[in-house]
Motif scaffolding. Sequence first.
Motif, mmCIF file in Angstrom:
data_model
loop_
_atom_site.group_PDB
_atom_site.id
_atom_site.type_symbol
_atom_site.label_atom_id
_atom_site.label_comp_id
_atom_site.label_asym_id
_atom_site.label_seq_id
_atom_site.Cartn_x
_atom_site.Cartn_y
_atom_site.Cartn_z
ATOM 1 N N ALA A 51 -9.306 33.037 20.662
ATOM 2 C CA ALA A 51 -10.343 32.568 20.038
ATOM 3 C C ALA A 51 -10.351 31.085 19.362
ATOM 4 N N LYS A 52 -11.299 30.003 19.669
ATOM 5 C CA LYS A 52 -11.269 28.893 19.179
ATOM 6 C C LYS A 52 -12.792 28.361 18.761
ATOM 7 N N VAL A 53 -12.914 27.867 17.899
ATOM 8 C CA VAL A 53 -14.371 26.825 17.731
ATOM 9 C C VAL A 53 -14.248 25.752 17.492
ATOM 10 N N LEU A 54 -15.336 24.942 18.260
ATOM 11 C CA LEU A 54 -15.303 23.579 18.368
ATOM 12 C C LEU A 54 -15.794 22.961 17.154
ATOM 13 N N HIS A 55 -15.079 21.966 16.660
ATOM 14 C CA HIS A 55 -15.392 21.379 15.253
ATOM 15 C C HIS A 55 -15.195 19.845 15.711
ATOM 16 N N ALA A 56 -15.870 19.051 14.978
ATOM 17 C CA ALA A 56 -15.628 17.651 14.838
ATOM 18 C C ALA A 56 -14.619 17.279 13.776
ATOM 19 N N GLU A 57 -13.493 16.511 14.482
ATOM 20 C CA GLU A 57 -12.602 16.225 13.638
ATOM 21 C C GLU A 57 -12.656 14.813 13.010
ATOM 22 N N LEU A 67 -8.158 22.735 15.034
ATOM 23 C CA LEU A 67 -8.247 23.975 14.378
ATOM 24 C C LEU A 67 -8.297 24.921 15.391
ATOM 25 N N GLY A 68 -7.375 26.120 15.128
ATOM 26 C CA GLY A 68 -7.294 27.032 16.320
ATOM 27 C C GLY A 68 -6.848 26.590 17.469
ATOM 28 N N ALA A 69 -5.839 25.622 17.360
ATOM 29 C CA ALA A 69 -5.150 25.196 18.459
ATOM 30 C C ALA A 69 -4.465 26.041 19.480
ATOM 31 N N ILE A 95 1.184 5.128 14.544
ATOM 32 C CA ILE A 95 1.322 5.927 15.923
ATOM 33 C C ILE A 95 1.611 7.528 15.719
ATOM 34 N N GLU A 96 0.990 8.285 16.210
ATOM 35 C CA GLU A 96 0.780 9.686 15.984
ATOM 36 C C GLU A 96 0.730 10.502 17.405
ATOM 37 N N TYR A 97 1.900 11.485 17.372
ATOM 38 C CA TYR A 97 1.977 12.448 18.335
ATOM 39 C C TYR A 97 1.984 13.839 18.011
ATOM 40 N N GLU A 98 0.798 14.716 18.527
ATOM 41 C CA GLU A 98 0.427 15.983 17.874
ATOM 42 C C GLU A 98 0.555 17.054 19.136
ATOM 43 N N TRP A 99 0.832 18.174 19.069
ATOM 44 C CA TRP A 99 1.077 19.094 19.841
ATOM 45 C C TRP A 99 1.006 20.538 19.428
ATOM 46 N N ALA A 100 0.623 21.538 20.136
ATOM 47 C CA ALA A 100 0.670 23.040 19.731
ATOM 48 C C ALA A 100 1.681 23.752 20.492
ATOM 49 N N PRO A 101 3.016 23.734 20.035
ATOM 50 C CA PRO A 101 3.967 24.735 20.843
ATOM 51 C C PRO A 101 3.583 26.264 20.760
ATOM 52 N N ILE A 102 2.690 26.738 20.014
ATOM 53 C CA ILE A 102 2.337 28.189 20.254
ATOM 54 C C ILE A 102 0.639 28.066 19.792
ATOM 55 N N ASP A 103 0.124 29.261 20.153
ATOM 56 C CA ASP A 103 -1.594 29.179 19.644
ATOM 57 C C ASP A 103 -1.527 29.198 18.006
ATOM 58 N N ARG A 104 -2.608 28.426 17.907
ATOM 59 C CA ARG A 104 -3.036 28.026 16.542
ATOM 60 C C ARG A 104 -1.712 27.301 15.590
ATOM 61 N N ALA A 135 4.616 16.822 9.872
ATOM 62 C CA ALA A 135 3.464 17.753 9.435
ATOM 63 C C ALA A 135 3.153 19.000 10.376
ATOM 64 N N THR A 136 2.929 20.031 9.664
ATOM 65 C CA THR A 136 2.562 21.330 10.444
ATOM 66 C C THR A 136 1.227 21.801 9.776
ATOM 67 N N GLN A 137 0.529 22.741 10.890
ATOM 68 C CA GLN A 137 -0.847 23.188 10.503
ATOM 69 C C GLN A 137 -0.815 24.595 11.217
ATOM 70 N N TYR A 138 -1.504 25.488 10.427
ATOM 71 C CA TYR A 138 -1.534 26.624 11.031
ATOM 72 C C TYR A 138 -2.939 27.286 10.586
ATOM 73 N N SER A 139 -3.839 27.664 11.714
ATOM 74 C CA SER A 139 -5.015 28.182 11.815
ATOM 75 C C SER A 139 -4.815 29.855 11.424
ATOM 76 N N PHE A 140 -5.199 30.286 10.260
ATOM 77 C CA PHE A 140 -5.007 31.638 9.744
ATOM 78 C C PHE A 140 -6.304 32.262 10.100
ATOM 79 N N PHE A 141 -7.468 31.703 10.265
ATOM 80 C CA PHE A 141 -8.717 32.394 10.465
ATOM 81 C C PHE A 141 -9.711 31.591 11.348
ATOM 82 N N VAL A 142 -9.969 32.440 12.574
ATOM 83 C CA VAL A 142 -10.981 31.504 13.434
ATOM 84 C C VAL A 142 -12.041 32.699 13.897
ATOM 85 N N SER A 143 -13.510 32.337 13.602
ATOM 86 C CA SER A 143 -14.095 33.257 13.816
ATOM 87 C C SER A 143 -15.416 32.478 14.737
#
Length: 289
Positions: A51-57, A67-69, A95-104, A135-143
């Motif tokens: 599950a993932k929701v489209l949001h404007a960043e 969110l919900g990566a 200069i930024e590089y961001e990636w998702a090694p696992i879901d969310r 930096a790190t970020q984890y999406s714990f709720f995705v509806s």
Amino acid sequence: MKNNTLKTAAFSILALLFVTINAKAQTEKELENSIIDSLYIQETENKNKRAKVLHAEPLYIDLIRDLGARKGEREWNVGLGLTDKNNYDEYQALIEYEWAPIDRLGLEVELPFTLYPSATNATTPGSKLNGLKLATQYSFFVSEKLKTSMAIGYIHEFGLTSFNNYGNDKLFTGNTYNPIFIVAKRWGNNFHTLLYTGPVIEHHFEENSTHTSWEINSNFHYMIPGTKNFIGIEFNKEIQTKDFDMTIRPQMRVAVAENLLVGIVTGIPVSRENERFSSFLRLIYEPKY
């Protein structure tokens, strides 16, 4: 008299035909845009994946990752900015590089620079690489049903001294600790809201002291029907002891290619005690995965 009546009738029929055709064209265009919006949302919220929701960043204080990566997502960002600091101009680059090694789970590495090429007096700070930001970020709720996502994250910055002090001073000047909380909701297909908040704790090695402030960034965006483009506004607020600062940042994002976006931001401080107007440009490249 009869000819005038016929002319009037013919004109009325032509006008009615024009209005009907125009209304039909508008309806077809609205339907086409609605289909494109739905397909864009479906592409992001692929039912065959988690599950993932489209949001404007937001474009100025952006997210570490969507969110919900989903595993495999990645993105490059290059930012350029200019701020009028009353007595001198301040240029920013990142200069930024961001990636998702696992879901969310999102990870980010950023190199932010501050430059003063037109420094004319001793009060102007020295140009520098501000630090190494991780930096790190984890999406714990995705509806998808509620069109809502929530995440927690943490940003750590290793502060560096200015370029002209390299070799004469300690390279690392301190640490910045910044835990964050994010909640976002999409209203319908096109309206987006997001709140990004958390404390910023600065630890200075030389003075062996800490300084704490609180950031509250609220955002509102409208996605242009039938496109990935949006217009919106950020309210970047900083609360310190006996002090409150807010900068209003109108912004827009434009897709120039399938995986390349350009963001344009203007900064308008509510109080001009420290700075006046600013501008910021962000280039966003998302490789396919």
